[in-house]
Design an enzyme around this catalytic site. Structure first.
Site, PDB file in Angstrom:
ATOM      1  N   GLY A  12     -52.788  79.383  44.818  1.00 50.29           N
ATOM      2  CA  GLY A  12     -52.717  79.763  43.400  1.00 50.29           C
ATOM      3  C   GLY A  12     -52.716  81.257  43.145  1.00 50.29           C
ATOM      4  N   GLY A  48     -50.086  83.432  44.454  1.00 49.82           N
ATOM      5  CA  GLY A  48     -48.776  84.042  44.684  1.00 49.82           C
ATOM      6  C   GLY A  48     -48.397  84.233  46.138  1.00 49.82           C
ATOM      7  N   ASP A  97     -39.124  80.685  47.463  1.00 47.94           N
ATOM      8  CA  ASP A  97     -40.321  80.628  48.321  1.00 47.94           C
ATOM      9  C   ASP A  97     -40.133  79.663  49.485  1.00 47.94           C
ATOM     10  OD1 ASP A  97     -41.396  82.254  46.448  1.00 47.94           O
ATOM     11  OD2 ASP A  97     -43.201  81.060  46.091  1.00 47.94           O
ATOM     12  N   PRO A 154     -54.704  81.472  50.854  1.00 50.91           N
ATOM     13  CA  PRO A 154     -55.377  81.160  49.590  1.00 50.91           C
ATOM     14  C   PRO A 154     -54.382  80.578  48.587  1.00 50.91           C
ATOM     15  CG  PRO A 154     -55.551  83.522  50.114  1.00 50.91           C
ATOM     16  CD  PRO A 154     -54.730  82.892  51.197  1.00 50.91           C
ATOM     17  N   ALA A 187     -45.249  76.569  51.228  1.00 44.61           N
ATOM     18  CA  ALA A 187     -45.489  76.383  52.668  1.00 44.61           C
ATOM     19  C   ALA A 187     -45.981  74.956  52.928  1.00 44.61           C
ATOM     20  CB  ALA A 187     -46.505  77.412  53.174  1.00 44.61           C
ATOM     21  N   GLY A 197     -47.423  81.785  48.185  1.00 41.14           N
ATOM     22  CA  GLY A 197     -46.505  80.738  48.639  1.00 41.14           C
ATOM     23  C   GLY A 197     -47.189  79.549  49.292  1.00 41.14           C
ATOM     24  N   SER A 198     -48.487  79.336  49.010  1.00 43.06           N
ATOM     25  CA  SER A 198     -49.169  78.240  49.712  1.00 43.06           C
ATOM     26  C   SER A 198     -48.558  76.894  49.330  1.00 43.06           C
ATOM     27  CB  SER A 198     -50.679  78.265  49.459  1.00 43.06           C
ATOM     28  OG  SER A 198     -50.991  77.676  48.243  1.00 43.06           O
ATOM     29  N   SER A 199     -48.158  76.737  48.079  1.00 44.89           N
ATOM     30  CA  SER A 199     -47.596  75.449  47.677  1.00 44.89           C
ATOM     31  C   SER A 199     -46.251  75.202  48.371  1.00 44.89           C
ATOM     32  CB  SER A 199     -47.507  75.429  46.138  1.00 44.89           C
ATOM     33  OG  SER A 199     -46.370  74.795  45.703  1.00 44.89           O
TER      34      SER A 199
END
Ligand code: PMV
Length: 315
Positions: free
Chosen positions: A101, A103, A149, A99, A109, A105-107
């Site tokens: 936004g 926290g 991250d 998911p 990753a 670490g999707s951005s």
């Protein structure tokens, strides 16, 4: 030719916010991944397809003119096109189990997997080189990001990180279960980091004391990890949460989710910037299901996870 890569999401086990001011943080890669595929296309365009939308842009445009959520991927593709004087374009497709936004670490990753997939169309790079590209790319949307991250998304496992000393892998075979619960409140890391900066400037002495205590706490956690002491780690999570509460980055919903998790798990705390996003609790096979039930009975959505020891994977 297609070039594909995937990278895991992460949680910050200990030390978020304080890491910005030099305290050591501990991060953990989780077994939820982003996959990016990149392909050369005949049109001289950069095309990005993802769950947050699609764009098609010409290369060589000023980065500020690109819609912000696409900037890192545009930046990476454009950099390669310029470097290799490429006449073709690049199509990037991003799919994610993480998911965004909240926290996890999707951005980062996405940046790590994109850096590997896009550069993989032209040349073979080491993990270190890919990490540097990913950090540069992420700076197009978050110029002050610490790089922590992206580091854990690249190398996987558990890492300790501080601004001065950089990162080092924690050599461990520790095995635990995580229950990650999403408050569904999106947060802006930038805004919360700037709120903490303000808090620090108005409470210099108090903030310095808290930083010292978090430093000590993290050292204790490293011993607990060595000794496979899940109860000790859990106790320190509860303590770390108190410090985060004291600088004002928690909220009612997070507190309720943490209290529910604490009924059965070893410990729980928010992860990442706070003021929304996710909390996580630490468990093993004996208290995992009970903790999930405690949260679900109150209609909180959660998922379970484990440590990802692979990090960046290219295929
Ligand atoms: O919520 P996230 O995953 O963006 O984490 C932010 C972590 C902070 O310590 C608050 C900021 C940073 O750059 O380390």
């Amino acid at each position: 030719m297609k070039s594909k890569a995937s990278a895991p999401g992460k949680i910050i086990l200990f030390g978020e916010h304080f890491v910005v001011y030099g305290v050591k943080a501990i991060l953990c890669a989780i077994d939820k991944r982003v996959t990016v595929s990149a392909e050369k296309i005949p049109q001289n365009k950069i095309s990005i397809k993802s769950s947050f939308g699609n764009i098609v842009e010409s290369p060589d445009r000023p980065i500020k003119e690109i819609e912000s959520q696409f900037r890192p991927f545009y930046y990476l593709a454009d950099k390669m096109i310029q470097k290799y004087k490429e006449k073709f374009g690049i199509e990037i497709t991003i799919t994610s189990e993480i998911p965004s936004g909240v926290g996890l670490g999707s951005s980062s990753a996405c940046c790590v997997a994109s850096a590997a997939a896009i550069s993989g169309l032209f040349t073979k790079n080491s993990k270190e080189e890919i990490l540097q590209m990913a950090i540069e790319a992420e700076k197009t949307i978050f110029p002050n990001n610490s790089g922590a991250d992206s580091t854990v998304c690249t190398y996987g496992g558990l890492i300790q990180y501080d601004k001065k000393g950089g990162f080092s892998k924690i050599d461990t075979e520790i095995n635990f279960d995580l229950i990650i619960a999403n408050s569904k409140i999106k947060h802006s890391t930038k805004e919360v980091v700037s709120y903490v900066k303000n808090f620090k400037e108005n409470n210099e002495e108090r903030f310095a004391i808290i930083c010292n205590e978090v430093n000590r706490l993290v050292e204790d956690v490293l011993i607990c990890i060595k000794n496979n002491d899940l109860e000790g780690i859990g106790r320190n999570m509860t303590k770390n949460q108190k410090y985060l509460e004291s600088i004002g980055v928690s909220n009612e919903k997070l507190r309720e989710m943490i209290a529910l998790s604490n009924k059965s798990s070893f410990g729980a705390k928010l992860t990442g910037a706070g003021d929304g996003g996710c909390i996580f609790s630490l468990a093993d096979k004996n208290n995992l299901q009970k903790t999930v039930n405690n949260l679900e009975e109150k209609n909180y959505e959660c998922f379970t996870g484990k440590i990802d020891f692979t990090g960046l994977d290219t295929f």
